[in-house]
Design a protein around this motif. Structure first.
Motif, PDB file in Angstrom:
ATOM      1  N   ASP A  86      64.345   8.240  18.266  1.00 46.57           N
ATOM      2  CA  ASP A  86      64.398   9.492  19.034  1.00 46.57           C
ATOM      3  C   ASP A  86      65.676   9.497  19.877  1.00 46.57           C
ATOM      4  OD1 ASP A  86      63.866  11.783  20.472  1.00 46.57           O
ATOM      5  OD2 ASP A  86      62.185  10.930  21.604  1.00 46.57           O
ATOM      6  N   ALA A  89      65.497  11.307  23.247  1.00 49.83           N
ATOM      7  CA  ALA A  89      64.229  11.172  23.996  1.00 49.83           C
ATOM      8  C   ALA A  89      63.510  12.512  24.121  1.00 49.83           C
ATOM      9  CB  ALA A  89      64.475  10.548  25.369  1.00 49.83           C
ATOM     10  N   VAL A 108      66.371   4.962  21.444  1.00 50.74           N
ATOM     11  CA  VAL A 108      67.138   6.137  21.862  1.00 50.74           C
ATOM     12  C   VAL A 108      68.631   5.807  21.859  1.00 50.74           C
ATOM     13  CG1 VAL A 108      65.240   6.960  23.310  1.00 50.74           C
ATOM     14  CG2 VAL A 108      67.055   5.561  24.324  1.00 50.74           C
ATOM     15  N   ALA A 112      70.337   9.930  25.756  1.00 49.12           N
ATOM     16  CA  ALA A 112      68.987  10.222  26.238  1.00 49.12           C
ATOM     17  C   ALA A 112      68.971  10.412  27.754  1.00 49.12           C
ATOM     18  CB  ALA A 112      68.035   9.091  25.834  1.00 49.12           C
TER      19      ALA A 112
END
Length: 225
Positions: A86, A89, A108, A112
């Motif tokens: 991700d 985030a 991340v 992020a």
């Protein structure tokens, strides 16, 4: 060093993993779902991209009580480590994958939001790698360092394509369900930007399972960026 990385995905006969609305669809048969649960139980970690979390909100835990008990008898936690790629985030703080049924690692990039990461670190381990996007090779090295030897990747298509591009996939299981989804904008098994040259595979397994067909392929060692 990196873990043994295998992808597992269910697709329609026309290679789609969802429709244009990117909602969760039933593609796998009962028999295939049992196979997937067994693969999860045999893995040290299960990885997905943020798109899968936002679309499906999965738990990514082992469903079978028997398989969870078997893991405990082997000295393992009931469920494998859950890994979410991700970069920015974007994961919701109430996502099911952040529950306390298993440990979660959130990978991340440096882009992020720090304030959100402070909140998320109460529910997950945070690993930062890469400037704009998560550095997948660095992530693999870290996973190996913390004891992950067998990593199962369950999607989505863009993460799978990125892993192929970096030469990080060892095997891929594709279960073709007995459905056609269609749609030129429907996500596929390996989505996003195409590889500069096709990834060459070797067929290891092919069999009827439930109403569909299970295939397993070995990836011939090579980078494809």
């Amino acid at each position: 060093m990196k873990p043994f990385v295998f992808v597992n995905v269910a697709a329609s006969v026309d290679g789609k993993i969802s429709n244009e609305r990117r909602v969760q669809l039933r593609i796998s048969s009962k028999e295939d779902m049992e196979r997937v649960d067994k693969l999860r139980a045999e893995s040290d970690a299960i990885m997905v991209g943020i798109g899968t979390v936002l679309a499906d909100n999965p738990k990514l835990t082992v469903k079978s009580d028997e398989l969870r008990k078997k893991r405990v008898l082997e000295g393992k936690p009931e469920n494998p480590l859950r890994v979410v790629v991700d970069s920015k985030a974007r994961i919701p703080e109430d996502a099911l994958i952040l529950n306390d049924e298993a440990e979660t690692l959130l990978a991340v990039s440096k882009k992020a939001d720090l304030e959100k990461l402070k909140k998320l670190q109460e529910k997950a381990m945070i690993f930062v790698a890469g400037e704009e996007r998560v550095d997948l090779s660095e992530l693999m090295e870290f996973l190996y360092h913390i004891g992950v030897r067998k990593l199962m990747v369950e999607g989505g298509g863009e993460l799978i394509a990125s892993l192929f591009r970096e030469g990080l996939v060892d095997e891929i299981y594709v279960y073709y369900g007995n459905v056609i989804i269609a749609g030129k904008n429907s996500p596929t098994i390996a989505d996003g930007k195409s590889l500069d040259e096709p990834a060459e595979l070797e067929l290891l397994e092919f069999k009827k399972l439930g109403g569909g067909i299970l295939t397993r392929w070995r990836v011939k060692r090579k980078r494809f960026n």
